[in-house]
Write a protein that holds these residues in place. Structure first.
Motif, PDB file in Angstrom:
ATOM      1  N   THR A  64      17.660  -2.170  -3.230  1.00 40.35           N
ATOM      2  CA  THR A  64      18.972  -2.683  -2.844  1.00 40.35           C
ATOM      3  C   THR A  64      18.944  -3.584  -1.612  1.00 40.35           C
ATOM      4  O   THR A  64      19.857  -4.390  -1.426  1.00 40.35           O
ATOM      5  N   GLY A  65      17.926  -3.473  -0.784  1.00 41.59           N
ATOM      6  CA  GLY A  65      17.801  -4.355   0.382  1.00 41.59           C
ATOM      7  C   GLY A  65      17.019  -5.614   0.065  1.00 41.59           C
ATOM      8  O   GLY A  65      17.348  -6.702   0.540  1.00 41.59           O
ATOM      9  N   ASN A  66      15.994  -5.466  -0.765  1.00 44.34           N
ATOM     10  CA  ASN A  66      15.148  -6.617  -1.087  1.00 44.34           C
ATOM     11  C   ASN A  66      15.876  -7.682  -1.894  1.00 44.34           C
ATOM     12  O   ASN A  66      15.544  -8.865  -1.808  1.00 44.34           O
ATOM     13  N   CYS A  67      16.853  -7.290  -2.705  1.00 46.94           N
ATOM     14  CA  CYS A  67      17.556  -8.315  -3.490  1.00 46.94           C
ATOM     15  C   CYS A  67      18.370  -9.221  -2.572  1.00 46.94           C
ATOM     16  O   CYS A  67      18.618 -10.376  -2.912  1.00 46.94           O
ATOM     17  N   ILE A  68      18.751  -8.729  -1.398  1.00 45.18           N
ATOM     18  CA  ILE A  68      19.414  -9.585  -0.406  1.00 45.18           C
ATOM     19  C   ILE A  68      18.363 -10.407   0.321  1.00 45.18           C
ATOM     20  O   ILE A  68      18.481 -11.628   0.444  1.00 45.18           O
ATOM     21  N   PHE A  69      17.325  -9.734   0.802  1.00 45.90           N
ATOM     22  CA  PHE A  69      16.295 -10.397   1.599  1.00 45.90           C
ATOM     23  C   PHE A  69      15.594 -11.518   0.827  1.00 45.90           C
ATOM     24  O   PHE A  69      15.434 -12.626   1.321  1.00 45.90           O
ATOM     25  N   TYR A  70      15.172 -11.218  -0.402  1.00 45.53           N
ATOM     26  CA  TYR A  70      14.417 -12.200  -1.186  1.00 45.53           C
ATOM     27  C   TYR A  70      15.292 -13.031  -2.123  1.00 45.53           C
ATOM     28  O   TYR A  70      14.984 -14.186  -2.393  1.00 45.53           O
ATOM     29  N   GLY A  71      16.339 -12.418  -2.672  1.00 43.97           N
ATOM     30  CA  GLY A  71      17.121 -13.080  -3.705  1.00 43.97           C
ATOM     31  C   GLY A  71      18.482 -13.583  -3.280  1.00 43.97           C
ATOM     32  O   GLY A  71      19.197 -14.165  -4.081  1.00 43.97           O
ATOM     33  N   ASP A  72      18.861 -13.335  -2.007  1.00 41.01           N
ATOM     34  CA  ASP A  72      20.158 -13.775  -1.499  1.00 41.01           C
ATOM     35  C   ASP A  72      21.280 -13.308  -2.433  1.00 41.01           C
ATOM     36  O   ASP A  72      22.207 -14.049  -2.732  1.00 41.01           O
ATOM     37  N   SER A  73      21.153 -12.061  -2.921  1.00 42.13           N
ATOM     38  CA  SER A  73      22.104 -11.495  -3.884  1.00 42.13           C
ATOM     39  C   SER A  73      22.603 -10.147  -3.387  1.00 42.13           C
ATOM     40  O   SER A  73      21.806  -9.324  -2.938  1.00 42.13           O
ATOM     41  N   LYS A  94      20.910  -3.137   4.554  1.00 43.81           N
ATOM     42  CA  LYS A  94      20.517  -4.462   5.045  1.00 43.81           C
ATOM     43  C   LYS A  94      21.554  -4.986   6.022  1.00 43.81           C
ATOM     44  O   LYS A  94      22.749  -4.900   5.770  1.00 43.81           O
ATOM     45  N   ILE A  95      21.082  -5.512   7.119  1.00 44.77           N
ATOM     46  CA  ILE A  95      21.907  -6.260   8.065  1.00 44.77           C
ATOM     47  C   ILE A  95      21.381  -7.686   8.061  1.00 44.77           C
ATOM     48  O   ILE A  95      20.172  -7.913   8.127  1.00 44.77           O
ATOM     49  N   GLY A  96      22.279  -8.643   7.977  1.00 39.47           N
ATOM     50  CA  GLY A  96      21.851 -10.042   7.910  1.00 39.47           C
ATOM     51  C   GLY A  96      21.571 -10.430   6.475  1.00 39.47           C
ATOM     52  O   GLY A  96      21.529  -9.586   5.575  1.00 39.47           O
ATOM     53  N   GLY A  97      21.380 -11.681   6.247  1.00 41.65           N
ATOM     54  CA  GLY A  97      21.227 -12.178   4.888  1.00 41.65           C
ATOM     55  C   GLY A  97      19.801 -12.491   4.500  1.00 41.65           C
ATOM     56  O   GLY A  97      18.850 -11.815   4.903  1.00 41.65           O
ATOM     57  N   TYR A  98      19.675 -13.560   3.760  1.00 41.64           N
ATOM     58  CA  TYR A  98      18.427 -14.018   3.187  1.00 41.64           C
ATOM     59  C   TYR A  98      17.341 -14.176   4.250  1.00 41.64           C
ATOM     60  O   TYR A  98      17.539 -14.847   5.261  1.00 41.64           O
ATOM     61  N   LYS A  99      16.213 -13.500   4.027  1.00 42.32           N
ATOM     62  CA  LYS A  99      15.001 -13.558   4.863  1.00 42.32           C
ATOM     63  C   LYS A  99      15.201 -13.049   6.300  1.00 42.32           C
ATOM     64  O   LYS A  99      14.377 -13.310   7.163  1.00 42.32           O
ATOM     65  N   PHE A 103      16.524  -3.702   8.118  1.00 39.37           N
ATOM     66  CA  PHE A 103      16.838  -2.698   7.109  1.00 39.37           C
ATOM     67  C   PHE A 103      17.127  -1.375   7.818  1.00 39.37           C
ATOM     68  O   PHE A 103      16.237  -0.549   7.996  1.00 39.37           O
ATOM     69  N   PRO A 104      18.378  -1.171   8.224  1.00 31.92           N
ATOM     70  CA  PRO A 104      18.736  -0.025   9.064  1.00 31.92           C
ATOM     71  C   PRO A 104      18.914   1.282   8.283  1.00 31.92           C
ATOM     72  O   PRO A 104      18.768   1.327   7.057  1.00 31.92           O
ATOM     73  N   MET A 110      25.171  -3.714   5.209  1.00 32.27           N
ATOM     74  CA  MET A 110      26.154  -4.369   4.372  1.00 32.27           C
ATOM     75  C   MET A 110      26.136  -3.951   2.899  1.00 32.27           C
ATOM     76  O   MET A 110      26.981  -4.390   2.122  1.00 32.27           O
ATOM     77  N   VAL A 111      25.203  -3.107   2.505  1.00 36.65           N
ATOM     78  CA  VAL A 111      25.101  -2.711   1.099  1.00 36.65           C
ATOM     79  C   VAL A 111      26.245  -1.747   0.753  1.00 36.65           C
ATOM     80  O   VAL A 111      26.463  -0.757   1.456  1.00 36.65           O
ATOM     81  N   ASN A 112      26.938  -2.037  -0.327  1.00 41.28           N
ATOM     82  CA  ASN A 112      28.045  -1.202  -0.786  1.00 41.28           C
ATOM     83  C   ASN A 112      27.500  -0.148  -1.755  1.00 41.28           C
ATOM     84  O   ASN A 112      27.560  -0.303  -2.973  1.00 41.28           O
TER      85      ASN A 112
END
Length: 162
Positions: A64-73, A94-99, A103-104, A110-112
């Motif tokens: 759930t964190g990597n899809c934001i970090f790597y995929g901006d999703s 995840k805090i912050g967006g792409y790259k 990961f707190p 921000m993950v729902n």
């Protein structure tokens, strides 16, 4: 496990993944390809890869964190693309967006998760999950701090699991 780091290497991956799938099938296990890296970057990319592989012993370890970090999703929107193939989930906030590496503790980003659990319940996806906390890139935390973060994550999950 992962896939490959470059799109140009996908043909090599597709050439060898059936053998791994057959080995896993013979052992009665499944291989989870993690949402990680710039190729298997989110659920949409995972769907395409899984449709190409089409092997019963190969699935997705949805992170759930990597899809934001790597995929901006956002995972609560992205996870629906690969639901049929999910065999494990890394619960990672995840805090912050792409790259942005942050990961707190679960519930601090921000993950729902409540929405994700609702989707999983609605679609009757019942898979093992694990909590993954990577912090902000520093791994020099005392054990007591790690224990505290795990406890906070557990307490948070008790509130949002539907």
């Amino acid at each position: 496990t992962g896939t490959v780091e470059k799109e140009s290497d996908l043909s090599l991956f597709y050439q060898h993944i059936p053998a791994l799938g057959n080995y896993a099938l013979n052992k009665g296990i499944k291989v989870g390809l993690e949402i990680h890296g710039d190729v298997l970057k989110n659920g949409e990319a995972a769907k395409k890869i899984m449709e190409t592989i089409n092997h019963p012993a190969i699935g997705i370890n949805y992170d759930t964190g990597n899809c934001i970090f790597y995929g901006d999703s956002l995972p609560e929107e992205d996870i629906v693309h690969c639901l049929p193939w999910i065999i494990h989930i890394h619960l990672k906030d995840k805090i912050g967006g792409y790259k942005v590496w942050n990961f707190p503790t679960l519930g601090e980003g921000m993950v729902n998760f409540k929405k994700i659990f609702s989707i999983l319940k609605e679609k009757q996806v019942d898979v093992p999950m694990s909590v993954e906390i990577e912090y902000s890139g520093s791994f020099e935390h005392p054990v007591t701090y790690v224990d505290e973060c795990v406890k906070k994550s557990y307490d948070y999950l008790q509130k949002v699991i539907v």
